[in-house]
Design a protein around this motif. Structure first.
Motif, PDB file in Angstrom:
ATOM      1  N   ARG A   1      25.058  13.668 -72.617  1.00  0.00           N
ATOM      2  CA  ARG A   1      23.646  14.020 -72.688  1.00  0.00           C
ATOM      3  C   ARG A   1      23.521  15.535 -72.683  1.00  0.00           C
ATOM      4  O   ARG A   1      24.493  16.248 -72.472  1.00  0.00           O
ATOM      5  CB  ARG A   1      22.850  13.392 -71.535  1.00  0.00           C
ATOM      6  CG  ARG A   1      23.375  13.726 -70.159  1.00  0.00           C
ATOM      7  CD  ARG A   1      22.497  13.187 -69.048  1.00  0.00           C
ATOM      8  NE  ARG A   1      21.276  13.952 -68.896  1.00  0.00           N
ATOM      9  CZ  ARG A   1      20.686  14.221 -67.715  1.00  0.00           C
ATOM     10  NH1 ARG A   1      21.213  13.751 -66.596  1.00  0.00           N
ATOM     11  NH2 ARG A   1      19.587  14.926 -67.653  1.00  0.00           N
TER      12      ARG A   1
ATOM     13  N   ARG B   1      12.640  22.488 -74.840  1.00  0.00           N
ATOM     14  CA  ARG B   1      13.997  22.125 -74.442  1.00  0.00           C
ATOM     15  C   ARG B   1      14.635  21.249 -75.509  1.00  0.00           C
ATOM     16  O   ARG B   1      14.019  20.279 -75.969  1.00  0.00           O
ATOM     17  CB  ARG B   1      13.972  21.368 -73.116  1.00  0.00           C
ATOM     18  CG  ARG B   1      15.373  21.004 -72.666  1.00  0.00           C
ATOM     19  CD  ARG B   1      15.389  20.322 -71.336  1.00  0.00           C
ATOM     20  NE  ARG B   1      14.965  18.941 -71.444  1.00  0.00           N
ATOM     21  CZ  ARG B   1      14.877  18.120 -70.411  1.00  0.00           C
ATOM     22  NH1 ARG B   1      15.129  18.566 -69.197  1.00  0.00           N
ATOM     23  NH2 ARG B   1      14.496  16.879 -70.579  1.00  0.00           N
TER      24      ARG B   1
ATOM     25  N   ASP C   1      17.789  16.964 -61.694  1.00  0.00           N
ATOM     26  CA  ASP C   1      19.218  16.757 -61.884  1.00  0.00           C
ATOM     27  C   ASP C   1      20.028  17.542 -60.862  1.00  0.00           C
ATOM     28  O   ASP C   1      21.076  17.088 -60.421  1.00  0.00           O
ATOM     29  CB  ASP C   1      19.632  17.154 -63.312  1.00  0.00           C
ATOM     30  CG  ASP C   1      19.436  15.982 -64.273  1.00  0.00           C
ATOM     31  OD1 ASP C   1      19.902  14.884 -63.964  1.00  0.00           O
ATOM     32  OD2 ASP C   1      18.791  16.182 -65.315  1.00  0.00           O
TER      33      ASP C   1
ATOM     34  N   GLU D   1      20.848  22.933 -63.743  1.00  0.00           N
ATOM     35  CA  GLU D   1      20.653  21.619 -63.140  1.00  0.00           C
ATOM     36  C   GLU D   1      21.972  20.965 -62.732  1.00  0.00           C
ATOM     37  O   GLU D   1      22.019  19.780 -62.443  1.00  0.00           O
ATOM     38  CB  GLU D   1      19.817  20.701 -64.037  1.00  0.00           C
ATOM     39  CG  GLU D   1      20.142  20.755 -65.499  1.00  0.00           C
ATOM     40  CD  GLU D   1      19.136  19.994 -66.373  1.00  0.00           C
ATOM     41  OE1 GLU D   1      18.286  19.248 -65.860  1.00  0.00           O
ATOM     42  OE2 GLU D   1      19.231  20.134 -67.604  1.00  0.00           O
TER      43      GLU D   1
ATOM     44  N   ARG E   1      19.310   9.468 -59.331  1.00  0.00           N
ATOM     45  CA  ARG E   1      17.870   9.636 -59.179  1.00  0.00           C
ATOM     46  C   ARG E   1      17.090   8.383 -59.550  1.00  0.00           C
ATOM     47  O   ARG E   1      15.958   8.206 -59.126  1.00  0.00           O
ATOM     48  CB  ARG E   1      17.375  10.842 -59.998  1.00  0.00           C
ATOM     49  CG  ARG E   1      17.658  10.738 -61.470  1.00  0.00           C
ATOM     50  CD  ARG E   1      17.481  12.083 -62.155  1.00  0.00           C
ATOM     51  NE  ARG E   1      16.175  12.229 -62.758  1.00  0.00           N
ATOM     52  CZ  ARG E   1      15.888  13.143 -63.683  1.00  0.00           C
ATOM     53  NH1 ARG E   1      16.821  14.019 -64.057  1.00  0.00           N
ATOM     54  NH2 ARG E   1      14.703  13.213 -64.207  1.00  0.00           N
TER      55      ARG E   1
ATOM     56  N   ASP F   1      17.541  15.946 -74.568  1.00  0.00           N
ATOM     57  CA  ASP F   1      18.361  15.623 -73.389  1.00  0.00           C
ATOM     58  C   ASP F   1      18.128  14.186 -72.915  1.00  0.00           C
ATOM     59  O   ASP F   1      17.620  13.972 -71.833  1.00  0.00           O
ATOM     60  CB  ASP F   1      18.038  16.584 -72.234  1.00  0.00           C
ATOM     61  CG  ASP F   1      18.788  16.212 -70.966  1.00  0.00           C
ATOM     62  OD1 ASP F   1      19.869  15.602 -71.065  1.00  0.00           O
ATOM     63  OD2 ASP F   1      18.293  16.523 -69.874  1.00  0.00           O
TER      64      ASP F   1
HETATM   65 MG    MG Z   1      17.340  17.331 -66.106  1.00  0.00          MG
END
Ligand code: MG
Ligand code: PEP
Length: 896
Positions: free
Chosen positions: A690, A637, A793, A769, A803, A640
């Motif tokens: 982000r 990924r 997310d 997400e 969260r 992030d």
């Molecule tokens: Mg996430």
């Protein structure tokens, strides 16, 4: 056909919805011809009707009359009779057992007249009056709501007046006087007489049991156990048999196998001359079943036979309550028994070996939660006096003992010196990672189950307790202070239990997990090292069931792993790929400065320099990872982080600059940095710059990562490897975002292919997400070859719950008042978040039939959520390496 009442002879074990667990099993035992005292069950439907209207349905009264008359005729005794009275017990019995939550009234049918009849029938006047006083007491408390202490005090007074200490030392006359006292208490407290009419007693007792379904404590219990409120309870009315009719009577509980460790052979307790509640109250020492064999061989033999019969019939461990009345055995209750995690695995395999169940059934009889319990070292059960400091949220199971340290650097340093340390922080952030790796356990004063500390600790299989709000953690003073005022200083030993959330002072002995040894190092090593046959048997049982799960499941299981080391562990635990490599975790430590420079650079040269420095480091990261995961899908990924995790803290920096200004020694670089940090500062970083947004806004950052992956793949190909890297774009909301990244990826992969003389053409996909991503999945699928649901997310943004904050802040209240039964960050909220997942699956697959679908949020390792992901048709779940075996097991269970 009666609507609300069923005789025990009419039902069977599969009617738990209607008859409750106890009633269904009483019916089943009756059907089997086992000696069950005759009786009948008032169905849950009657309870539901009562809950709806607040009134006992009129038909119920009629049906109870019929059933009582039938019972009287069958037994040749009458309720309230002068000579041969029939007495009944009135007990609750819901579909799911709710131990201790609901009401029972025994000896219903006794009054001033029938007590004489009972004395006659039993030949024991003392017994008759004792039964009567128990009825008044139980009825007073349960039906009339009288404070039980009043009865207990009266009993104590009666004993004191007699100069005795035990109930059994009161004679018939004492008990007769006590009944009068109790009746007076009833009069004083309820303003009414103790009802003499047996039918009135029975009706009131039935209503009391129905009412007990709705008490606060019952509601609370159901919420905790996730039992729906609208099921209602059944009520079992059963003719009384007596275990307290002298030395040839008694009462007991029995298990067909040991529910503690799964050992073969029957197991139980028996109490001579006693009634059920005496066993539970533990007022006298009990005998074992082997002792019972000596005391009453005939009843014992009959019991053994009944137990075998039940086990064969239920094809599972049963627990049983029984009474022996003057040498005659009566079965009062049975059910498939609860058991510990080791017993669950061992018993399932024993039953397979006895050809009583299939492997599929064995698989369905164990759970991921049980396997997870077996994976952790545990505190030794006994022997030590523990000093409890506090109790908080268990975030990652296990038992950890070590010296308290209050900063990550000390944790690393002390661990390097060979010390076991527990890292104690107010909360953790990515800078704590080194300390968390070095520590045996992590304790935080703030945060919930998906806080940074919790997620990271679970990922590493590190024991972790979070949200210990009662502790004041002072990293500067290197202390924590408990609410009681006890100060724990650096170096003092503490012990944390990640299964219960308890924190102890001092050393508590720990036993390592043989099952984890098996999972990580294989069967042979684990069997070799097992200290005894029982441990070997357990390891073998886990192995057999897990192997079966692997051959049965449809879902693949991948792991979330960021380093070659994690990946190695994940593979050994059975991961079939990496579902999420969080590359931001590769930018911590000394590399963080480089990222900071990339993000804050105000000219292209400065940025490019930092990017150039990062490229070889990232390439090496990916090459190592792909080497470990050779031949398996590896989803990488793109970066992030919420931005603040990579930038200097605004407050700290402001203070530094202000202080320097006062001293007249300002560093110009700090001033520039401060201006940049101010410019980038976000009030809500989780919803800010982000994921893909960062990649599109900061030039070169994603390019660097894509290039690093592509070059790593080329390097692995050149080495003869089989890399299967995939590029995943985080936090996508719009197909345009994805299109832009994809175009860059295509260009860079073509460049690398040309440079290296190999074809690098990696799948590009995105995370789902954000609700918008789920709703526009058909559009995204035109640009994505795969989706991975980022349910952390997705839960955060669907509920609008931060969260990092909400669990510690108010989830306990939300659970208490019933808004939530479980944190949606732990178990997927099927109704809301799950619906978005369904929509995205459907729309995504419509647009691209061969779209690969997975999940990589925390839910990917949660047993209940895995069922949902299987049902909704995902291809794989991805979870922390430690949870891979749990996911394998649960994916297997979902498929049988
Ligand atoms: Mg996430
Ligand atoms: C998610 O959001 O579910 C996810 C896997 O990403 P992260 O936890 O890194 O935000």
């Amino acid at each position: 056909m009666a609507r609300y009442v069923k005789d025990f002879s009419e039902g069977d074990k599969d009617q738990k919805d209607l008859l409750g667990g106890k009633g269904a099993n009483l019916a089943e035992m009756t059907r089997l011809g086992l000696p069950v005292p005759p009786g009948f069950t008032i169905t849950t439907e009657a309870c539901r009707a009562y809950m709806r209207t607040g009134e006992v349905p009129p038909e119920l009264r009629v049906e109870v009359t019929m059933a009582v008359r039938h019972l009287e005729d069958e037994l040749g005794r009458r309720l309230g009779d002068f000579h041969e009275p029939l007495l009944v017990s009135v007990r609750s019995g819901a579909k799911f057992s709710m131990p201790g939550m609901m009401e029972t009234v025994l000896n219903v049918g006794l009054n001033d007249a029938s007590v004489q009849g009972l004395a006659e029938l039993s030949g024991d006047e003392r017994f008759a009056w004792d039964s009567y006083r128990r009825l008044v007491q139980m009825f007073g408390r349960t039906v009339l709501g009288i404070d039980p202490d009043l009865f207990a005090d009266a009993l104590d007074k009666a004993k004191a007046a007699r100069g005795v200490t035990a109930d059994v030392d009161l004679d018939a006359g004492d008990l007769r006087a006590l009944v009068d006292t109790y009746k007076q208490i009833v009069r004083d407290e309820s303003g009414r007489e103790f009802p003499q009419h047996p039918r009135e007693q029975l009706d009131l007792a039935i209503v009391a049991v129905l009412d007990s379904w709705g008490t606060d404590r019952a509601r609370l219990y159901r919420r905790k156990e996730r039992i729906p409120d609208d099921l209602g309870t059944a009520v079992n009315v059963c003719s009384m048999v007596f275990g307290n009719l002298g030395p040839t009577s008694g009462t007991g509980v029995a298990f067909t196998r040991d529910p503690g460790n799964g050992r073969l052979g029957d197991y139980g307790d028996y109490l001579v001359n006693a009634q059920g509640e005496d066993v539970v109250a533990g007022i006298r020492n009990t005998l074992s079943l082997a002792d019972l064999e000596q005391v009453d061989p005939a009843a014992y033999a009959e019991l053994r036979q009944a137990m075998r019969r039940l086990e064969t019939h239920y094809r599972d461990l049963c627990d049983i309550e029984f009474t022996i009345e003057r040498g005659k055995l009566w079965m009062l209750q049975t059910r498939v028994g609860k058991r510990t995690a080791p017993a669950a695995f061992r018993i399932a395999c024993q039953l397979v070996d006895e050809h009583l169940i299939t492997m599929d059934e064995a698989l369905s009889r164990v759970t991921g939660a049980q396997l997870s319990q077996l994976q952790f070292p545990q505190f030794a059960a006994d022997g030590v006096d523990r000093v409890l400091l506090t109790r908080a949220m268990p975030a990652s199971p296990g038992a950890a003992v070590g010296m308290a340290v209050f900063d990550p650097a000390t944790a690393e340093q002390w661990a390097a010196e060979g010390k076991d340390v527990v890292l104690v922080r107010r909360e953790t952030n990515p800078d704590d990672l080194g300390g968390m790796i070095a520590a045996v356990g992590v304790l935080t004063a703030r945060g919930g189950k998906t806080s940074h500390a919790a997620v990271v600790a679970r990922g590493m299989g590190r024991t972790c307790v979070v949200g210990a709000e009662e502790l004041v953690v002072d990293a500067t003073a290197r202390t924590m202070v408990t609410r009681g005022g006890r100060t724990v200083t650096e170096g003092e030993v503490i012990a944390i239990d990640g299964t219960s959330g308890e924190v102890f002072l001092g050393d508590v002995p720990v036993v390592p997990s043989p099952v984890q040894r098996y999972l990580e190092d294989g069967l042979e090593v684990a069997l070799d090292e097992a200290p005894d046959d029982e441990t070997r048997d357990l390891v073998l049982a886990v192995h057999r069931i897990l192997e079966h799960a692997d051959t049965t499941r449809r879902l693949r299981v991948h792991a979330n792993a960021d380093t070659a080391e994690d990946a190695t562990r994940a593979r050994s635990l059975g991961a079939e790929g990496i579902g999420l490599c969080r590359t931001e975790h590769m930018f911590l430590g000394e590399r963080r400065v480089l990222v900071e420079r990339v993000v804050l650079a105000d000219d292209d040269d400065g940025r490019q320099e930092a990017l150039d420095a990062l490229l070889p480091l990232q390439r090496q990261d990916f090459t190592d990872l792909l080497a470990v995961m050779d031949g398996l899908p590896t989803t990488i990924r793109l970066i992030d982080p919420p931005l603040h995790e990579f930038l200097p803290d605004l407050t700290e920096l402001s203070v530094r600059v202000a202080l320097a200004a006062e001293r007249g020694s300002v560093d110009e670089r700090d001033v520039t940095l401060l201006a940049a940090v101010r410019r980038m500062h976000e009030a809500n970083p989780m919803l800010g710059l982000r994921g893909v947004r960062l990649g599109l806004v900061v030039p070169g950052l994603f390019d660097l990562q894509i290039r690093a992956v592509a070059e790593a793949v080329a390097a692995r190909l050149a080495d003869g490897g089989h890399p299967h890297a995939e590029i995943m774009v985080p936090l996508v909301a719009s197909v345009q975002e994805l299109r832009l990244v994809r175009e860059r990826a295509t260009t860079i992969m073509a460049e690398v292919s040309a440079e290296q003389g190999v074809t690098v053409d990696l799948p590009v996909g995105c995370m789902i997400e954000l609700p918008r991503a789920a709703l526009t999945a058909d559009r995204l699928a035109t640009q994505a070859q795969f989706f991975s649901f980022g349910t952390n997310d997705l839960t955060q943004t669907t509920w609008g719950f931060s969260r990092d904050d909400v669990e510690g802040a108010f989830f306990s209240q939300y659970t208490a008042n019933g808004v939530l039964s479980v944190s949606p960050f732990e178990t997927i909220d099927v109704t809301g978040v799950g619906q978005l997942v369904r929509i995205a699956v459907e729309r995504g697959r419509t647009a691209r039939a061969d779209l690969t679908l997975g999940v990589c949020g925390e839910h990917g390792g949660d047993p209940e959520s895995i069922r949902f992901f299987d049902a909704v048709g995902l291809d794989y779940v991805s979870c922390s390496p430690f949870r891979v075996p749990i996911a394998r097991l649960e994916a297997g269970r979902a498929a049988v």
